[in-house]
Write a protein that holds these residues in place. Structure first.
Motif, PDB file in Angstrom:
ATOM      1  N   ILE A  18     -10.763   3.616  -4.488  1.00  7.29           N
ATOM      2  CA  ILE A  18     -11.035   2.580  -3.484  1.00  7.29           C
ATOM      3  C   ILE A  18     -12.522   2.507  -3.159  1.00  7.29           C
ATOM      4  N   ASP A  19     -13.169   3.679  -2.981  1.00 11.92           N
ATOM      5  CA  ASP A  19     -14.579   3.678  -2.571  1.00 11.92           C
ATOM      6  C   ASP A  19     -15.492   3.085  -3.647  1.00 11.92           C
TER       7      ASP A  19
ATOM      8  N   SER B 205      -8.670   7.475  -2.667  1.00 10.35           N
ATOM      9  CA  SER B 205      -9.987   7.249  -2.055  1.00 10.35           C
ATOM     10  C   SER B 205     -11.087   7.148  -3.101  1.00 10.35           C
ATOM     11  N   LEU B 206     -11.027   7.999  -4.108  1.00  7.24           N
ATOM     12  CA  LEU B 206     -12.027   7.959  -5.179  1.00  7.24           C
ATOM     13  C   LEU B 206     -12.112   6.555  -5.763  1.00  7.24           C
TER      14      LEU B 206
ATOM     15  N   VAL C 171      -1.354  22.409  -6.065  1.00 11.43           N
ATOM     16  CA  VAL C 171      -2.136  21.826  -4.979  1.00 11.43           C
ATOM     17  C   VAL C 171      -1.427  22.118  -3.657  1.00 11.43           C
TER      18      VAL C 171
ATOM     19  N   THR D 191      -2.261  14.923   1.026  1.00 15.66           N
ATOM     20  CA  THR D 191      -3.735  14.900   1.075  1.00 15.66           C
ATOM     21  C   THR D 191      -4.323  14.645  -0.313  1.00 15.66           C
ATOM     22  N   ALA D 192      -3.736  15.263  -1.330  1.00 13.75           N
ATOM     23  CA  ALA D 192      -4.254  15.070  -2.691  1.00 13.75           C
ATOM     24  C   ALA D 192      -4.106  13.613  -3.124  1.00 13.75           C
TER      25      ALA D 192
ATOM     26  N   ARG E 143       0.841  -1.211   0.000  1.00 13.62           N
ATOM     27  CA  ARG E 143       0.000   0.000   0.000  1.00 13.62           C
ATOM     28  C   ARG E 143       0.871   1.254   0.000  1.00 13.62           C
TER      29      ARG E 143
ATOM     30  N   ASP F  34      -1.254  20.428  -0.718  1.00 16.32           N
ATOM     31  CA  ASP F  34      -0.597  19.359   0.033  1.00 16.32           C
ATOM     32  C   ASP F  34      -0.638  18.068  -0.783  1.00 16.32           C
TER      33      ASP F  34
ATOM     34  N   TYR G  25     -13.412   9.658 -13.685  1.00 22.10           N
ATOM     35  CA  TYR G  25     -12.699   9.919 -12.425  1.00 22.10           C
ATOM     36  C   TYR G  25     -11.309  10.499 -12.691  1.00 22.10           C
TER      37      TYR G  25
ATOM     38  N   ARG H  56      -4.027  10.960  -1.220  1.00 21.91           N
ATOM     39  CA  ARG H  56      -4.991  10.168  -0.479  1.00 21.91           C
ATOM     40  C   ARG H  56      -6.403  10.322  -1.050  1.00 21.91           C
ATOM     41  N   ALA H  57      -6.751  11.560  -1.385  1.00 20.74           N
ATOM     42  CA  ALA H  57      -8.086  11.823  -1.930  1.00 20.74           C
ATOM     43  C   ALA H  57      -8.266  11.117  -3.270  1.00 20.74           C
TER      44      ALA H  57
ATOM     45  N   ARG I  71      -8.518  17.661 -12.331  1.00 16.53           N
ATOM     46  CA  ARG I  71      -9.046  18.951 -11.888  1.00 16.53           C
ATOM     47  C   ARG I  71      -8.660  19.246 -10.445  1.00 16.53           C
ATOM     48  N   MET I  72      -8.723  18.198  -9.590  1.00 16.96           N
ATOM     49  CA  MET I  72      -8.338  18.389  -8.185  1.00 16.96           C
ATOM     50  C   MET I  72      -6.910  18.906  -8.097  1.00 16.96           C
TER      51      MET I  72
ATOM     52  N   LEU J 278     -11.756  14.133 -13.108  1.00 19.09           N
ATOM     53  CA  LEU J 278     -11.989  14.796 -11.815  1.00 19.09           C
ATOM     54  C   LEU J 278     -10.675  14.903 -11.028  1.00 19.09           C
TER      55      LEU J 278
END
Lengths: 205, 205
Positions: free
Chosen positions: A170-171, A167-168, A155, A160-161, A133, A157, A191, A163-164, A197-198, A194
């Motif tokens: 994984i969820d 997360s998209l 960005v 954090t980016a 992981r 951080d 995705y 991880r986010a 864009r983040m 998206l």
């Protein structure tokens, strides 16, 4: 439960009997959770005796570990390949998110066990999986850092980016089902858009 | 297991004994999964007899439903309040993501049961909880649609964007722990920024 499905899920595992047991384990763990499943349930689900299970896996934990390690290795391999093939951080990120997301949609039952039963792994096995992981997270962070250095991403951080973005993907394993309107590939493409864009992408990938 | 914690988690539940049982249920389900937990485990964890549990909850499923319904009602209430208080779609979205994300971080053990044990609910109870979830998704989609209509947001598919934004918050329950470096509030603020970027925000919220 055909030979072709189990061979597609676990191309590196031999023999077919071991793959059938892994599939039966995935189905049982996804349905009832690891702790509520017995090796007898799994063997029965695979049409075998409990003794036959122990020939391939010394314990229920060993079976979970085989499923978890293989899933994490597959995810790491596809993220690694996407990062290596790309000629820019934006292209790398697009490919990573497309492949990581569509894998979690296409393999949603396997991925659910892989993502949500980590806590059931024994300590030593958990450490091996945690290392895989960390490898995935590191690649995603490296791509972000490299995009920041080039001025392609903006960005606050990178940690954090990263991880986010993971997360998209994984969820997706939690909510995706075979009745979902979007194909795994189409979802991956959306995705990826998206995620770029983040990251405040400045170049078109 | 103090009175103040359970009252903070479930302000609408009376008496304190019922709240203590809900907390014991959350802890047991989060650790071992719903199916591997017995009512005897839960009662023991709350320092009560199984008979005392049945005074408040007729079954293990009824206890899970109480935990799940209350968690979903809380999430719906905070999303609703955030949407109603805001004077623009961008402000609404920022507030929704901040509160939804920080709730999943602060209440990560409760949220883990709420998000990952849906499949264990009996049909009738599942339908009630699914209705609450549709309510949350509808509010997020409405805010996106309204931002698209005003030209404040730019996104290909409001449905996919709503799902991705909720996924960011939900997945926090999987990985967040009390050892996390970021506070729930700080994480909420960062995720809100990422969500507004996903929506291609054109106004500063």
């Amino acid at each position: 439960m055909t030979v072709s499905l189990t061979a597609e899920l676990w191309p590196d595992v031999q023999p077919e009997t071991a793959r059938r047991l892994m599939l039966a384990g995935v189905e049982s763990f996804a349905r009832r959770g690891y702790h509520a499943t017995t090796t007898r349930d799994i063997a029965g689900n695979a049409g075998m005796s409990p003794a036959a299970l122990y020939v391939h896996f010394p314990s229920k934990a060993a079976l979970l570990f085989a499923i978890s390690r293989s899933g994490h290795e597959q995810a790491l391999a596809l993220v690694e390949a996407a990062a290596n093939e790309a000629d820019s951080p934006a292209t790398a990120m697009r490919q990573i998110v497309e492949r990581f997301t569509s894998w979690h949609a296409r393999r949603h039952t396997v991925a659910r066990v892989v993502q949500y039963e980590l806590g059931a792994l024994p300590d030593k096995e958990y450490e091996i999986v945690a290392g895989l992981r960390r490898g995935i997270e590191q690649i995603v962070r490296d791509v972000i850092e490299s995009g920041l250095a080039k001025g392609d991403f903006q960005v606050a951080d990178a940690h954090t980016a990263a991880r986010a973005i993971l997360s998209l993907g994984i969820d997706v394993a939690r909510w995706y089902s075979d009745r979902a309107k979007k194909s795994p590939t189409a979802l991956g493409v959306e995705y990826a858009e998206l995620a770029l864009r983040m990251l405040g992408t400045r170049t078109t990938a």
